[in-house]
Scaffold this motif. Structure first.
Motif, PDB file in Angstrom:
ATOM      1  N   LYS A 169       0.825  -1.211   0.000  1.00 46.57           N
ATOM      2  CA  LYS A 169       0.000   0.000   0.000  1.00 46.57           C
ATOM      3  C   LYS A 169       0.861   1.264   0.000  1.00 46.57           C
ATOM      4  O   LYS A 169       0.729   2.108  -0.868  1.00 46.57           O
ATOM      5  CB  LYS A 169      -0.915  -0.025   1.233  1.00 46.57           C
ATOM      6  N   CYS A 170       1.730   1.405   0.991  1.00 43.82           N
ATOM      7  CA  CYS A 170       2.442   2.677   1.163  1.00 43.82           C
ATOM      8  C   CYS A 170       3.931   2.572   0.838  1.00 43.82           C
ATOM      9  O   CYS A 170       4.615   3.588   0.755  1.00 43.82           O
ATOM     10  CB  CYS A 170       2.254   3.205   2.580  1.00 43.82           C
ATOM     11  N   GLY A 171       4.453   1.358   0.654  1.00 46.43           N
ATOM     12  CA  GLY A 171       5.845   1.223   0.264  1.00 46.43           C
ATOM     13  C   GLY A 171       6.826   1.193   1.416  1.00 46.43           C
ATOM     14  O   GLY A 171       8.035   1.153   1.191  1.00 46.43           O
ATOM     15  N   SER A 172       6.325   1.180   2.653  1.00 48.00           N
ATOM     16  CA  SER A 172       7.223   1.081   3.797  1.00 48.00           C
ATOM     17  C   SER A 172       7.897  -0.287   3.814  1.00 48.00           C
ATOM     18  O   SER A 172       7.299  -1.284   3.422  1.00 48.00           O
ATOM     19  CB  SER A 172       6.435   1.258   5.104  1.00 48.00           C
ATOM     20  N   VAL A 173       9.153  -0.305   4.249  1.00 45.66           N
ATOM     21  CA  VAL A 173       9.871  -1.566   4.347  1.00 45.66           C
ATOM     22  C   VAL A 173       9.264  -2.404   5.467  1.00 45.66           C
ATOM     23  O   VAL A 173       9.034  -1.912   6.573  1.00 45.66           O
ATOM     24  CB  VAL A 173      11.368  -1.319   4.624  1.00 45.66           C
ATOM     25  N   LEU A 174       8.995  -3.658   5.155  1.00 47.64           N
ATOM     26  CA  LEU A 174       8.384  -4.540   6.145  1.00 47.64           C
ATOM     27  C   LEU A 174       9.441  -5.130   7.049  1.00 47.64           C
ATOM     28  O   LEU A 174      10.463  -5.632   6.586  1.00 47.64           O
ATOM     29  CB  LEU A 174       7.629  -5.670   5.441  1.00 47.64           C
ATOM     30  N   GLY A 175       9.207  -5.043   8.329  1.00 53.84           N
ATOM     31  CA  GLY A 175      10.105  -5.643   9.304  1.00 53.84           C
ATOM     32  C   GLY A 175       9.589  -6.998   9.727  1.00 53.84           C
ATOM     33  O   GLY A 175       8.998  -7.728   8.935  1.00 53.84           O
ATOM     34  N   ALA A 176       9.819  -7.326  10.993  1.00 51.82           N
ATOM     35  CA  ALA A 176       9.381  -8.618  11.511  1.00 51.82           C
ATOM     36  C   ALA A 176       7.859  -8.699  11.544  1.00 51.82           C
ATOM     37  O   ALA A 176       7.279  -9.754  11.341  1.00 51.82           O
ATOM     38  CB  ALA A 176       9.942  -8.829  12.909  1.00 51.82           C
ATOM     39  N   VAL A 177       7.221  -7.544  11.788  1.00 46.14           N
ATOM     40  CA  VAL A 177       5.756  -7.519  11.849  1.00 46.14           C
ATOM     41  C   VAL A 177       5.217  -7.130  10.487  1.00 46.14           C
ATOM     42  O   VAL A 177       5.599  -6.113   9.923  1.00 46.14           O
ATOM     43  CB  VAL A 177       5.272  -6.513  12.913  1.00 46.14           C
ATOM     44  N   ARG A 178       4.365  -7.964   9.980  1.00 43.79           N
ATOM     45  CA  ARG A 178       3.735  -7.665   8.696  1.00 43.79           C
ATOM     46  C   ARG A 178       2.295  -8.131   8.755  1.00 43.79           C
ATOM     47  O   ARG A 178       1.950  -9.009   9.534  1.00 43.79           O
ATOM     48  CB  ARG A 178       4.475  -8.345   7.563  1.00 43.79           C
ATOM     49  N   PHE A 179       1.467  -7.525   7.954  1.00 44.85           N
ATOM     50  CA  PHE A 179       0.053  -7.840   7.991  1.00 44.85           C
ATOM     51  C   PHE A 179      -0.371  -8.389   6.648  1.00 44.85           C
ATOM     52  O   PHE A 179      -0.096  -7.796   5.611  1.00 44.85           O
ATOM     53  CB  PHE A 179      -0.766  -6.582   8.328  1.00 44.85           C
ATOM     54  N   THR A 180      -0.990  -9.519   6.692  1.00 43.47           N
ATOM     55  CA  THR A 180      -1.485 -10.141   5.475  1.00 43.47           C
ATOM     56  C   THR A 180      -2.960 -10.439   5.651  1.00 43.47           C
ATOM     57  O   THR A 180      -3.497 -10.370   6.751  1.00 43.47           O
ATOM     58  CB  THR A 180      -0.747 -11.458   5.188  1.00 43.47           C
ATOM     59  N   ARG A 181      -3.594 -10.754   4.550  1.00 42.35           N
ATOM     60  CA  ARG A 181      -4.989 -11.157   4.624  1.00 42.35           C
ATOM     61  C   ARG A 181      -5.056 -12.610   4.168  1.00 42.35           C
ATOM     62  O   ARG A 181      -4.434 -12.983   3.177  1.00 42.35           O
ATOM     63  CB  ARG A 181      -5.838 -10.274   3.708  1.00 42.35           C
ATOM     64  N   TYR A 182      -5.771 -13.424   4.885  1.00 45.06           N
ATOM     65  CA  TYR A 182      -5.830 -14.846   4.576  1.00 45.06           C
ATOM     66  C   TYR A 182      -6.271 -15.065   3.125  1.00 45.06           C
ATOM     67  O   TYR A 182      -7.275 -14.505   2.690  1.00 45.06           O
ATOM     68  CB  TYR A 182      -6.798 -15.552   5.534  1.00 45.06           C
ATOM     69  N   GLY A 183      -5.494 -15.835   2.421  1.00 43.25           N
ATOM     70  CA  GLY A 183      -5.849 -16.181   1.052  1.00 43.25           C
ATOM     71  C   GLY A 183      -5.378 -15.171   0.023  1.00 43.25           C
ATOM     72  O   GLY A 183      -5.569 -15.362  -1.168  1.00 43.25           O
ATOM     73  N   GLU A 184      -4.744 -14.069   0.467  1.00 44.31           N
ATOM     74  CA  GLU A 184      -4.243 -13.076  -0.468  1.00 44.31           C
ATOM     75  C   GLU A 184      -2.737 -12.942  -0.327  1.00 44.31           C
ATOM     76  O   GLU A 184      -2.186 -13.153   0.756  1.00 44.31           O
ATOM     77  CB  GLU A 184      -4.932 -11.720  -0.228  1.00 44.31           C
ATOM     78  N   SER A 185      -2.065 -12.566  -1.414  1.00 46.06           N
ATOM     79  CA  SER A 185      -0.611 -12.564  -1.420  1.00 46.06           C
ATOM     80  C   SER A 185      -0.019 -11.220  -0.987  1.00 46.06           C
ATOM     81  O   SER A 185       1.161 -11.125  -0.704  1.00 46.06           O
ATOM     82  CB  SER A 185      -0.102 -12.913  -2.822  1.00 46.06           C
ATOM     83  N   GLU A 186      -0.849 -10.175  -0.929  1.00 45.92           N
ATOM     84  CA  GLU A 186      -0.329  -8.860  -0.558  1.00 45.92           C
ATOM     85  C   GLU A 186       0.119  -8.835   0.901  1.00 45.92           C
ATOM     86  O   GLU A 186      -0.459  -9.508   1.753  1.00 45.92           O
ATOM     87  CB  GLU A 186      -1.389  -7.767  -0.768  1.00 45.92           C
ATOM     88  N   VAL A 187       1.160  -8.043   1.150  1.00 47.15           N
ATOM     89  CA  VAL A 187       1.613  -7.831   2.528  1.00 47.15           C
ATOM     90  C   VAL A 187       1.600  -6.337   2.817  1.00 47.15           C
ATOM     91  O   VAL A 187       1.875  -5.521   1.941  1.00 47.15           O
ATOM     92  CB  VAL A 187       3.028  -8.409   2.768  1.00 47.15           C
ATOM     93  N   TYR A 188       1.278  -5.973   4.046  1.00 48.98           N
ATOM     94  CA  TYR A 188       1.151  -4.575   4.426  1.00 48.98           C
ATOM     95  C   TYR A 188       1.890  -4.319   5.732  1.00 48.98           C
ATOM     96  O   TYR A 188       2.103  -5.226   6.533  1.00 48.98           O
ATOM     97  CB  TYR A 188      -0.326  -4.207   4.593  1.00 48.98           C
ATOM     98  N   CYS A 189       2.243  -3.043   5.962  1.00 49.82           N
ATOM     99  CA  CYS A 189       2.997  -2.675   7.158  1.00 49.82           C
ATOM    100  C   CYS A 189       2.085  -2.478   8.358  1.00 49.82           C
ATOM    101  O   CYS A 189       2.547  -2.461   9.489  1.00 49.82           O
ATOM    102  CB  CYS A 189       3.809  -1.404   6.893  1.00 49.82           C
ATOM    103  N   SER A 190       0.790  -2.304   8.121  1.00 48.54           N
ATOM    104  CA  SER A 190      -0.122  -1.985   9.222  1.00 48.54           C
ATOM    105  C   SER A 190      -1.543  -2.409   8.852  1.00 48.54           C
ATOM    106  O   SER A 190      -1.854  -2.577   7.667  1.00 48.54           O
ATOM    107  CB  SER A 190      -0.090  -0.481   9.499  1.00 48.54           C
ATOM    108  N   PRO A 191      -2.401  -2.560   9.855  1.00 43.22           N
ATOM    109  CA  PRO A 191      -3.806  -2.871   9.561  1.00 43.22           C
ATOM    110  C   PRO A 191      -4.454  -1.800   8.696  1.00 43.22           C
ATOM    111  O   PRO A 191      -5.321  -2.102   7.878  1.00 43.22           O
ATOM    112  CB  PRO A 191      -4.456  -2.926  10.952  1.00 43.22           C
TER     113      PRO A 191
END
Ligand SMILES: [Zn+2]
Length: 90
Positions: A27-49
């Protein structure tokens, strides 16, 4: 999986962040650290809810009236519209 960074960019991040980051928030391009947010069944990863699109859901969990409809009158008006649509379709 998030957007893959180039090897060179990854090494820059390794130097800057102390980890070999290969993914950034979709979404915003922030570098993902140890904590990342995903949605079940989707491949996207996000930095925050918020970036995942859960901001509204979080807000609606708060006690009290949903922010979507400010007043009872407004809420009734929406309900009436929905019923009219339903009648129109049948
Ligand atoms: Zn983000």
């Amino acid at each position: 999986m998030g957007m893959l960074l180039s090897i060179q960019k990854s090494y820059e991040l390794l130097a800057n962040y102390g980890c070999f980051a290969r993914e950034i928030c979709d979404k915003c391009g922030s570098v993902l650290g140890a904590v990342r947010f995903t949605r079940y069944g989707e491949s996207e990863v996000y930095c925050s809810p918020e970036c995942r699109g859960d901001a509204h859901r979080t807000a609606s969990l708060r006690p009290g009236r949903p922010r979507k409809h400010k007043t009872d009158r407004e809420r009734r008006a929406v309900k009436t519209r929905q019923e009219q649509v339903y009648r129109g379709a049948s």
